[in-house]
Motif scaffolding. Structure first.
Motif, PDB file in Angstrom:
ATOM      1  N   LEU A 113      35.980  33.503  50.756  1.00 28.12           N
ATOM      2  CA  LEU A 113      35.836  33.126  49.517  1.00 28.12           C
ATOM      3  C   LEU A 113      34.993  34.226  48.459  1.00 28.12           C
ATOM      4  CD1 LEU A 113      35.786  30.655  47.069  1.00 28.12           C
ATOM      5  CD2 LEU A 113      33.273  30.341  47.959  1.00 28.12           C
ATOM      6  N   PRO A 114      35.878  34.741  47.411  1.00 26.79           N
ATOM      7  CA  PRO A 114      35.376  35.785  46.902  1.00 26.79           C
ATOM      8  C   PRO A 114      33.979  35.573  45.927  1.00 26.79           C
ATOM      9  CG  PRO A 114      37.642  35.508  46.174  1.00 26.79           C
ATOM     10  CD  PRO A 114      37.248  34.231  47.067  1.00 26.79           C
ATOM     11  N   GLY A 115      33.043  36.527  45.802  1.00 26.60           N
ATOM     12  CA  GLY A 115      31.902  36.038  45.115  1.00 26.60           C
ATOM     13  C   GLY A 115      32.066  36.566  43.582  1.00 26.60           C
ATOM     14  N   ARG A 116      30.852  36.339  42.943  1.00 21.35           N
ATOM     15  CA  ARG A 116      30.766  36.714  41.513  1.00 21.35           C
ATOM     16  C   ARG A 116      31.233  38.057  41.172  1.00 21.35           C
ATOM     17  NH1 ARG A 116      28.317  33.426  38.034  1.00 21.35           N
ATOM     18  NH2 ARG A 116      27.118  31.427  38.995  1.00 21.35           N
ATOM     19  N   ARG A 117      30.753  39.031  41.908  1.00 22.19           N
ATOM     20  CA  ARG A 117      31.023  40.316  41.718  1.00 22.19           C
ATOM     21  C   ARG A 117      32.649  40.760  41.796  1.00 22.19           C
ATOM     22  NH1 ARG A 117      28.956  45.818  45.108  1.00 22.19           N
ATOM     23  NH2 ARG A 117      30.152  47.402  43.905  1.00 22.19           N
ATOM     24  N   TRP A 118      33.439  40.308  42.649  1.00 21.59           N
ATOM     25  CA  TRP A 118      34.919  40.372  42.835  1.00 21.59           C
ATOM     26  C   TRP A 118      35.412  39.717  41.457  1.00 21.59           C
ATOM     27  CZ3 TRP A 118      39.060  37.288  42.318  1.00 21.59           C
ATOM     28  CH2 TRP A 118      40.315  37.710  42.582  1.00 21.59           C
ATOM     29  N   MET A 119      34.992  38.317  40.989  1.00 22.47           N
ATOM     30  CA  MET A 119      35.490  37.826  39.870  1.00 22.47           C
ATOM     31  C   MET A 119      35.389  38.683  38.753  1.00 22.47           C
ATOM     32  SD  MET A 119      37.304  34.833  39.682  1.00 22.47           S
ATOM     33  CE  MET A 119      37.990  35.014  38.147  1.00 22.47           C
ATOM     34  N   ARG A 120      34.234  39.204  38.594  1.00 23.16           N
ATOM     35  CA  ARG A 120      34.003  40.115  37.337  1.00 23.16           C
ATOM     36  C   ARG A 120      34.771  41.304  37.174  1.00 23.16           C
ATOM     37  NH1 ARG A 120      28.819  40.293  38.265  1.00 23.16           N
ATOM     38  NH2 ARG A 120      28.768  42.131  39.365  1.00 23.16           N
ATOM     39  N   ASN A 121      35.123  41.842  38.388  1.00 19.92           N
ATOM     40  CA  ASN A 121      35.744  42.976  38.524  1.00 19.92           C
ATOM     41  C   ASN A 121      37.340  42.833  38.284  1.00 19.92           C
ATOM     42  OD1 ASN A 121      33.847  44.916  39.041  1.00 19.92           O
ATOM     43  ND2 ASN A 121      33.739  44.366  41.233  1.00 19.92           N
ATOM     44  N   PHE A 122      37.549  41.521  38.760  1.00 18.57           N
ATOM     45  CA  PHE A 122      39.087  40.935  38.524  1.00 18.57           C
ATOM     46  C   PHE A 122      39.390  40.716  36.976  1.00 18.57           C
ATOM     47  CE2 PHE A 122      41.844  37.115  37.578  1.00 18.57           C
ATOM     48  CZ  PHE A 122      42.964  37.580  38.342  1.00 18.57           C
ATOM     49  N   LEU A 123      38.286  40.152  36.466  1.00 12.49           N
ATOM     50  CA  LEU A 123      38.442  39.929  34.773  1.00 12.49           C
ATOM     51  C   LEU A 123      38.493  41.586  33.999  1.00 12.49           C
ATOM     52  CD1 LEU A 123      35.963  36.893  34.114  1.00 12.49           C
ATOM     53  CD2 LEU A 123      38.726  36.867  34.169  1.00 12.49           C
ATOM     54  N   ARG A 124      37.912  42.387  34.609  1.00  8.18           N
ATOM     55  CA  ARG A 124      37.683  43.606  34.103  1.00  8.18           C
ATOM     56  C   ARG A 124      39.200  44.346  34.068  1.00  8.18           C
ATOM     57  NH1 ARG A 124      31.716  45.786  36.093  1.00  8.18           N
ATOM     58  NH2 ARG A 124      30.511  44.623  34.685  1.00  8.18           N
ATOM     59  N   ARG A 125      39.726  44.091  35.376  1.00  6.96           N
ATOM     60  CA  ARG A 125      40.954  44.822  35.653  1.00  6.96           C
ATOM     61  C   ARG A 125      42.348  43.672  34.687  1.00  6.96           C
ATOM     62  NH1 ARG A 125      39.069  44.663  40.835  1.00  6.96           N
ATOM     63  NH2 ARG A 125      40.183  42.767  41.401  1.00  6.96           N
ATOM     64  N   HIS A 126      41.665  42.658  34.239  1.00  5.20           N
ATOM     65  CA  HIS A 126      43.012  42.055  33.349  1.00  5.20           C
ATOM     66  C   HIS A 126      42.192  41.543  32.229  1.00  5.20           C
ATOM     67  CE1 HIS A 126      45.315  42.120  37.197  1.00  5.20           C
ATOM     68  NE2 HIS A 126      44.524  42.021  37.820  1.00  5.20           N
ATOM     69  N   PRO A 127      41.992  42.495  31.364  1.00  4.48           N
ATOM     70  CA  PRO A 127      41.374  41.994  29.958  1.00  4.48           C
ATOM     71  C   PRO A 127      42.248  41.083  29.042  1.00  4.48           C
ATOM     72  CG  PRO A 127      42.544  44.266  29.764  1.00  4.48           C
ATOM     73  CD  PRO A 127      42.399  43.774  31.202  1.00  4.48           C
ATOM     74  N   GLU A 128      43.446  40.693  29.508  1.00  5.52           N
ATOM     75  CA  GLU A 128      44.013  39.584  28.957  1.00  5.52           C
ATOM     76  C   GLU A 128      43.486  38.247  29.089  1.00  5.52           C
ATOM     77  OE1 GLU A 128      46.726  40.481  32.400  1.00  5.52           O
ATOM     78  OE2 GLU A 128      45.150  41.519  31.376  1.00  5.52           O
ATOM     79  N   LEU A 129      42.650  38.272  30.263  1.00  2.00           N
ATOM     80  CA  LEU A 129      41.709  37.090  30.429  1.00  2.00           C
ATOM     81  C   LEU A 129      40.496  37.045  29.824  1.00  2.00           C
ATOM     82  CD1 LEU A 129      43.012  36.545  34.146  1.00  2.00           C
ATOM     83  CD2 LEU A 129      44.091  35.595  32.276  1.00  2.00           C
ATOM     84  N   SER A 130      39.905  35.914  29.592  1.00  4.72           N
ATOM     85  CA  SER A 130      38.515  35.592  29.312  1.00  4.72           C
ATOM     86  C   SER A 130      38.098  34.331  29.693  1.00  4.72           C
ATOM     87  CB  SER A 130      38.392  35.864  27.668  1.00  4.72           C
ATOM     88  OG  SER A 130      39.290  34.701  26.999  1.00  4.72           O
ATOM     89  N   MET A 131      36.740  34.020  29.724  1.00  4.69           N
ATOM     90  CA  MET A 131      36.177  32.836  30.012  1.00  4.69           C
ATOM     91  C   MET A 131      35.816  32.284  28.644  1.00  4.69           C
ATOM     92  SD  MET A 131      35.993  33.012  33.171  1.00  4.69           S
ATOM     93  CE  MET A 131      35.227  31.678  33.646  1.00  4.69           C
ATOM     94  N   ARG A 132      36.413  30.799  28.711  1.00  5.16           N
ATOM     95  CA  ARG A 132      36.131  29.902  27.537  1.00  5.16           C
ATOM     96  C   ARG A 132      35.574  28.864  27.815  1.00  5.16           C
ATOM     97  NH1 ARG A 132      39.997  30.969  23.521  1.00  5.16           N
ATOM     98  NH2 ARG A 132      38.913  29.173  22.592  1.00  5.16           N
ATOM     99  N   LEU A 133      34.740  28.001  27.007  1.00  2.24           N
ATOM    100  CA  LEU A 133      34.173  26.752  27.128  1.00  2.24           C
ATOM    101  C   LEU A 133      35.380  25.854  26.692  1.00  2.24           C
ATOM    102  CD1 LEU A 133      31.808  25.495  28.065  1.00  2.24           C
ATOM    103  CD2 LEU A 133      30.916  25.158  25.896  1.00  2.24           C
ATOM    104  N   PRO A 134      35.785  25.134  27.613  1.00  2.00           N
ATOM    105  CA  PRO A 134      36.916  24.120  27.041  1.00  2.00           C
ATOM    106  C   PRO A 134      36.599  22.934  26.267  1.00  2.00           C
ATOM    107  CG  PRO A 134      36.442  23.835  29.387  1.00  2.00           C
ATOM    108  CD  PRO A 134      35.553  24.848  28.867  1.00  2.00           C
TER     109      PRO A 134
END
Length: 279
Positions: A113-134
Motif C-alpha cells: 500500500l503506497p504511502g503519502r509520499r508516493w501519492m504526493r510525488n504521483f500528483l507532482r508527476r501529473h499536474p493535470e490532477l488536483s485534490m478537491r473537496l467534493p
C-alpha cells in the motif's frame, strides 16, 4: 558556474535534458561540458545517452509504476471524476495496492500500500490532477424536473463525444466534483440490465453468506447467475466478473453492435480500474 546554485544542481526540464543529450550524441559537447552548460549531473546525461535510463524519466526515487501504468491510472481517475465519481487518495492507493498484489513487483511499501509520499510525488508527476473537496449529492437533488432531464442528456452527449468527505482526485480546473458512498446493510441483490428495445440480460443474484443448503437459482429465470458476498451487496470483484463473464458474453450473443453504453447507479462497486480497462 552555470546551472549551479549553492553547490547543488538546479531543477531541469525534460526538454533541457533532450537538448543536452542530443548535443552530446552529435559530438558538439562532452559530458562534462553539457553538465556545466545545462545544469544537469554528468552521470544523468551519461545514463540517458547510453540508454541506461529513458529521457523522460525524472530525478528522485523510482515511481514504482511504469509511465504507461501511471497514465492508465490518471486516465481512470479523470474519467471517474467527469461522470461524478471522484476517487479519494486512499482509494487511488488501494488501486495501486491491488495491482501490486497481483503483479508481485518489489516495492518499498508496507503490504503493497503506497504511502503519502508516493501519492504526493504521483500528483507532482501529473499536474493535470488536483485534490478537491467534493460536493455531497443529497437525495433532495434527485427530484426530477424538465431542466434536470435535459441537462442529463446534454452531459451524457458530451461524455459520449469525449469518450463531508475526503478530498477526491479530479482534473485540475473542474468546477464540480462529486462523491457517492455505499451502504453496509445486508440483503439479497438482484442485478438486471435491459435496453431501449426491450432486450434484457438474465439477472445476477447476489446472496449474503458463503454456503448454500439449497439451489440458489431454483425458480430463477433461465441463464441467471449467482454470486456470494458477506453482506449480499455488490462489490467491485463481483461487478467485474458480472461484466466480463455474464453481461458482455450475453450482449454479444444478441448480436448487438458495439460500442455500447452501460448506465449504472452510483454504487462504489461499479467504479474500478479493471472494469474500466475491460471496456
Amino acid at each position: 558556474m552555470p546551472g549551479l546554485q549553492d553547490g547543488k544542481y538546479r531543477k531541469y526540464s525534460q526538454e533541457v535534458v533532450r537538448i543536452a543529450c542530443g548535443r552530446v550524441r552529435k559530438g558538439e559537447l562532452s559530458y562534462g561540458a553539457a553538465a556545466r552548460m545545462y545544469g544537469i549531473p554528468k552521470s544523468t546525461i551519461r545514463d540517458k545517452v547510453s540508454g541506461r535510463t529513458p529521457i523522460e524519466s525524472t530525478p528522485g526515487p523510482d515511481p514504482i509504476l511504469s509511465k504507461k501504468e501511471e497514465e492508465q491510472l490518471v486516465g481512470w481517475a479523470i474519467g471517474m471524476a467527469k461522470i461524478g465519481y471522484g476517487r479519494t487518495m486512499m482509494e487511488m492507493k488501494r488501486v495501486v495496492k491491488k495491482f501490486l498484489d497481483a503483479n508481485g513487483r518489489p516495492n518499498p511499501f508496507v503490504d503493497n500500500l503506497p504511502g503519502r509520499r508516493w501519492m504526493r510525488n504521483f500528483l507532482r508527476r501529473h499536474p493535470e490532477l488536483s485534490m478537491r473537496l467534493p460536493e455531497t449529492l443529497g437525495r433532495e437533488r434527485a427530484d426530477v424536473t424538465v431542466n434536470k432531464i435535459q441537462r442529463w442528456f446534454r452531459e451524457c452527449s458530451d461524455y459520449m463525444v469525449e469518450r463531508k468527505t475526503e478530498r477526491v482526485i479530479a482534473p485540475k480546473g473542474a468546477k464540480n466534483v462529486y462523491q457517492q458512498t455505499a451502504s453496509t446493510r445486508q440483503q439479497i441483490t438482484v442485478v438486471g440490465a435491459c435496453n431501449a428495445t426491450g432486450q434484457y440480460i438474465p439477472p445476477l443474484i447476489i446472496f449474503p453468506g458463503v454456503r448454500f443448503a439449497y439451489d440458489p437459482l431454483d425458480g430463477a429465470p433461465a441463464d441467471s447467475s449467482f454470486a456470494k458476498s458477506k453482506t449480499g451487496w455488490m462489490n467491485s470483484e463481483i461487478f467485474y466478473e458480472y461484466i466480463t463473464n455474464h453481461f458482455h458474453p450475453f450482449v454479444r450473443s444478441l448480436n448487438i453492435p458495439f460500442p455500447i453504453i452501460l448506465f449504472v447507479d452510483g454504487h462504489v462497486s461499479h467504479i474500478n480500474l479493471e472494469t474500466a480497462d475491460f471496456f
